[in-house]
Motif scaffolding. Structure first.
Motif, mmCIF file in Angstrom:
data_model
loop_
_atom_site.group_PDB
_atom_site.id
_atom_site.type_symbol
_atom_site.label_atom_id
_atom_site.label_comp_id
_atom_site.label_asym_id
_atom_site.label_seq_id
_atom_site.Cartn_x
_atom_site.Cartn_y
_atom_site.Cartn_z
ATOM 1 N N GLY A 83 5.652 2.875 -6.081
ATOM 2 C CA GLY A 83 4.637 3.911 -5.966
ATOM 3 C C GLY A 83 5.140 5.261 -5.516
ATOM 4 O O GLY A 83 4.352 6.206 -5.399
ATOM 5 N N GLY A 84 6.433 5.399 -5.219
ATOM 6 C CA GLY A 84 6.922 6.688 -4.741
ATOM 7 C C GLY A 84 8.394 6.660 -4.408
ATOM 8 O O GLY A 84 9.201 6.058 -5.119
ATOM 9 N N HIS A 85 8.758 7.308 -3.277
ATOM 10 C CA HIS A 85 10.156 7.404 -2.871
ATOM 11 C C HIS A 85 10.277 7.257 -1.359
ATOM 12 O O HIS A 85 9.325 7.492 -0.612
ATOM 13 C CB HIS A 85 10.754 8.756 -3.258
ATOM 14 C CG HIS A 85 10.903 8.959 -4.733
ATOM 15 N ND1 HIS A 85 9.866 9.404 -5.519
ATOM 16 C CD2 HIS A 85 11.973 8.773 -5.566
ATOM 17 C CE1 HIS A 85 10.279 9.486 -6.777
ATOM 18 N NE2 HIS A 85 11.542 9.116 -6.834
ATOM 19 N N THR A 86 11.471 6.878 -0.929
ATOM 20 C CA THR A 86 11.855 6.896 0.479
ATOM 21 C C THR A 86 12.908 7.978 0.659
ATOM 22 O O THR A 86 13.844 8.079 -0.131
ATOM 23 C CB THR A 86 12.426 5.538 0.921
ATOM 24 O OG1 THR A 86 11.443 4.518 0.710
ATOM 25 C CG2 THR A 86 12.794 5.567 2.403
ATOM 26 N N LEU A 87 12.737 8.783 1.703
ATOM 27 C CA LEU A 87 13.674 9.863 2.013
ATOM 28 C C LEU A 87 14.254 9.613 3.393
ATOM 29 O O LEU A 87 13.530 9.631 4.394
ATOM 30 C CB LEU A 87 12.966 11.214 1.954
ATOM 31 C CG LEU A 87 13.785 12.446 2.318
ATOM 32 C CD1 LEU A 87 14.990 12.602 1.395
ATOM 33 C CD2 LEU A 87 12.915 13.701 2.278
ATOM 34 N N ASN A 88 15.554 9.365 3.463
ATOM 35 C CA ASN A 88 16.240 9.105 4.723
ATOM 36 C C ASN A 88 16.793 10.415 5.283
ATOM 37 O O ASN A 88 17.570 11.101 4.619
ATOM 38 C CB ASN A 88 17.375 8.097 4.507
ATOM 39 C CG ASN A 88 18.099 7.752 5.778
ATOM 40 O OD1 ASN A 88 18.811 8.571 6.337
ATOM 41 N ND2 ASN A 88 17.944 6.521 6.240
ATOM 42 N N ALA B 284 0.855 -1.193 0.000
ATOM 43 C CA ALA B 284 0.000 0.000 0.000
ATOM 44 C C ALA B 284 0.887 1.239 0.000
ATOM 45 O O ALA B 284 0.995 1.946 0.995
ATOM 46 C CB ALA B 284 -0.916 -0.001 1.224
ATOM 47 N N PRO B 285 1.559 1.513 -1.110
ATOM 48 C CA PRO B 285 2.610 2.532 -1.111
ATOM 49 C C PRO B 285 2.100 3.972 -1.028
ATOM 50 O O PRO B 285 1.219 4.362 -1.802
ATOM 51 C CB PRO B 285 3.307 2.301 -2.453
ATOM 52 C CG PRO B 285 2.270 1.664 -3.325
ATOM 53 C CD PRO B 285 1.446 0.841 -2.408
ATOM 54 N N PRO B 286 2.646 4.761 -0.089
ATOM 55 C CA PRO B 286 2.401 6.201 -0.095
ATOM 56 C C PRO B 286 3.332 6.871 -1.108
ATOM 57 O O PRO B 286 4.295 6.248 -1.578
ATOM 58 C CB PRO B 286 2.756 6.625 1.335
ATOM 59 C CG PRO B 286 3.820 5.641 1.738
ATOM 60 C CD PRO B 286 3.473 4.346 1.041
ATOM 61 N N ALA B 287 3.054 8.116 -1.434
ATOM 62 C CA ALA B 287 3.928 8.831 -2.367
ATOM 63 C C ALA B 287 5.311 9.043 -1.769
ATOM 64 O O ALA B 287 6.321 9.005 -2.477
ATOM 65 C CB ALA B 287 3.301 10.168 -2.756
ATOM 66 N N LEU B 288 5.361 9.251 -0.453
ATOM 67 C CA LEU B 288 6.640 9.553 0.197
ATOM 68 C C LEU B 288 6.701 8.885 1.557
ATOM 69 O O LEU B 288 5.772 9.006 2.359
ATOM 70 C CB LEU B 288 6.810 11.069 0.357
ATOM 71 C CG LEU B 288 8.102 11.548 1.037
ATOM 72 C CD1 LEU B 288 9.326 11.147 0.230
ATOM 73 C CD2 LEU B 288 8.069 13.056 1.238
ATOM 74 N N THR B 289 7.800 8.175 1.817
ATOM 75 C CA THR B 289 8.091 7.629 3.136
ATOM 76 C C THR B 289 9.319 8.337 3.686
ATOM 77 O O THR B 289 10.362 8.381 3.026
ATOM 78 C CB THR B 289 8.358 6.115 3.074
ATOM 79 O OG1 THR B 289 7.179 5.450 2.599
ATOM 80 C CG2 THR B 289 8.714 5.564 4.445
ATOM 81 N N VAL B 290 9.187 8.912 4.874
ATOM 82 C CA VAL B 290 10.291 9.598 5.550
ATOM 83 C C VAL B 290 10.751 8.726 6.707
ATOM 84 O O VAL B 290 9.933 8.224 7.485
ATOM 85 C CB VAL B 290 9.847 10.984 6.070
ATOM 86 C CG1 VAL B 290 10.945 11.627 6.904
ATOM 87 C CG2 VAL B 290 9.439 11.888 4.915
ATOM 88 N N CYS B 291 12.064 8.540 6.844
ATOM 89 C CA CYS B 291 12.587 7.699 7.918
ATOM 90 C C CYS B 291 14.002 8.141 8.274
ATOM 91 O O CYS B 291 14.529 9.104 7.724
ATOM 92 C CB CYS B 291 12.564 6.229 7.513
ATOM 93 S SG CYS B 291 13.557 5.862 6.047
ATOM 94 N N GLY B 292 14.624 7.415 9.190
ATOM 95 C CA GLY B 292 15.993 7.704 9.612
ATOM 96 C C GLY B 292 16.597 6.475 10.265
ATOM 97 O O GLY B 292 16.553 5.392 9.724
ATOM 98 N N HIS B 293 17.168 6.673 11.457
ATOM 99 C CA HIS B 293 17.711 5.608 12.310
ATOM 100 C C HIS B 293 19.054 5.070 11.824
ATOM 101 O O HIS B 293 19.951 4.842 12.636
ATOM 102 C CB HIS B 293 16.703 4.466 12.460
ATOM 103 C CG HIS B 293 17.105 3.425 13.450
ATOM 104 N ND1 HIS B 293 17.327 3.713 14.786
ATOM 105 C CD2 HIS B 293 17.341 2.090 13.307
ATOM 106 C CE1 HIS B 293 17.686 2.603 15.417
ATOM 107 N NE2 HIS B 293 17.698 1.607 14.557
ATOM 108 N N VAL B 294 19.191 4.823 10.535
ATOM 109 C CA VAL B 294 20.469 4.402 9.955
ATOM 110 C C VAL B 294 20.802 5.371 8.823
ATOM 111 O O VAL B 294 19.908 5.904 8.167
ATOM 112 C CB VAL B 294 20.412 2.959 9.421
ATOM 113 C CG1 VAL B 294 20.280 1.968 10.562
ATOM 114 C CG2 VAL B 294 19.269 2.775 8.432
ATOM 115 N N HIS B 295 22.089 5.593 8.592
ATOM 116 C CA HIS B 295 22.483 6.619 7.629
ATOM 117 C C HIS B 295 22.607 6.061 6.221
ATOM 118 O O HIS B 295 23.145 4.980 6.015
ATOM 119 C CB HIS B 295 23.821 7.252 8.040
ATOM 120 C CG HIS B 295 24.124 8.502 7.274
ATOM 121 N ND1 HIS B 295 23.443 9.675 7.492
ATOM 122 C CD2 HIS B 295 25.025 8.757 6.295
ATOM 123 C CE1 HIS B 295 23.917 10.601 6.679
ATOM 124 N NE2 HIS B 295 24.867 10.078 5.941
#
Length: 264
Positions: A249-254, A228-239
């Motif tokens: 369906g979109g992108h991941t932004l770390n 169920a992909p969103p347009a944008l996933t924002v995350c962190g925790h690891v570099h």
């Protein structure tokens, strides 16, 4: 909010101190960049996304060092006066967690209260501040209640802002007896719940892996997002050396140890 730019453009940076491997502290630079998206919440000229701000820095207003996130909020006004970013009243904020550092920035993995970071962005005049708690954050909805309805700590919940739906799940997968962790089944159930709300932006602390070996992450969130992909996933925790990854369906932004202004 779909990424349409080719990459992150450098805007400025903030000097700070962080804990050094082996003990003590060291100087570091927080890069602040710009990335183009197709749309923004109504009333915004930019959305600042940031995470893993685990350090201390002097505020441009003077005084002793403060949490890096507090200094970043203070710098928004300075940069707006210089013309390099929009005024804070037109900049929404997304926080991906892990905003704490020991006062002397000399202990890796320190855990503590990060209420001041959230309040600093609200005090700067940002129209909304939404995000999640990391595994080293101590913050609750009660801590932020008096900051106003435009400040929302998400955890298995979502909020609509200016025509954009933000959903989030904090913490990481791990032994629930340890702070900031949940059992895998409980964490993925919350991710499934918020994806069911059809968010435009999904905010996680511990996110999915990217396609490159240098973009590590968790396979479990990745599988949920593919369904169920969103347009944008924002995350962190690891570099990630390269902060943007194409996802179904979109992108991941770390946002680990970086701040990025999303603009059109």
């Amino acid at each position: 909010m779909r990424i349409v730019g080719g990459g992150v453009e450098a805007v400025t940076e903030v000097g700070y101190r962080r804990a050094r491997v082996g003990g003590g502290s060291e100087a570091a630079r927080l890069p602040v960049g710009r990335l183009r998206v197709d749309r923004l919440p109504a009333g915004c000229d930019a959305v600042l996304v940031a995470g893993d701000l685990q350090g201390v820095a002097p505020s441009p207003w003077g005084g002793p060092p403060v949490l890096l996130g507090v200094a970043l909020a203070d710098f928004l006004t300075v940069w707006a006066q210089e013309g390099s970013v929009p005024v804070p009243e037109r900049v929404g904020v997304v926080l991906a967690g892990d905003l704490y550092a020991a006062p002397a920035a000399d202990r890796r993995g320190a855990t503590g209260a990060v209420r001041d970071v959230w309040w600093a962005f609200a005090a700067a005049g940002c129209p909304f501040v939404v995000g999640v708690a990391g595994n080293h954050d101590e913050v609750s909805t009660a801590d932020l209640a008096e900051a106003g309805p435009h400040v929302a700590l998400l955890d298995g919940t979502h909020v609509d802002v200016g025509g954009v739906r933000f959903a989030g799940v904090g913490r990481i997968i791990g032994d629930p007896k340890r702070p900031g962790r949940r059992a895998e089944e409980a964490q993925t159930a919350l991710i499934d719940r918020v994806l069911g709300a059809g968010p435009d932006v999904l905010i996680l602390h511990e996110g999915p892996c990217g396609p490159a070996p240098s973009q590590p992450g968790r396979a479990e969130p990745a599988a949920r997002i593919r369904a169920a992909p969103p347009a944008l996933t924002v995350c962190g925790h690891v570099h990630w050396p390269v902060p943007v990854a194409t996802a179904p369906g979109g992108h991941t932004l770390n946002t680990d140890a970086r701040a990025i202004l999303l603009t059109v």
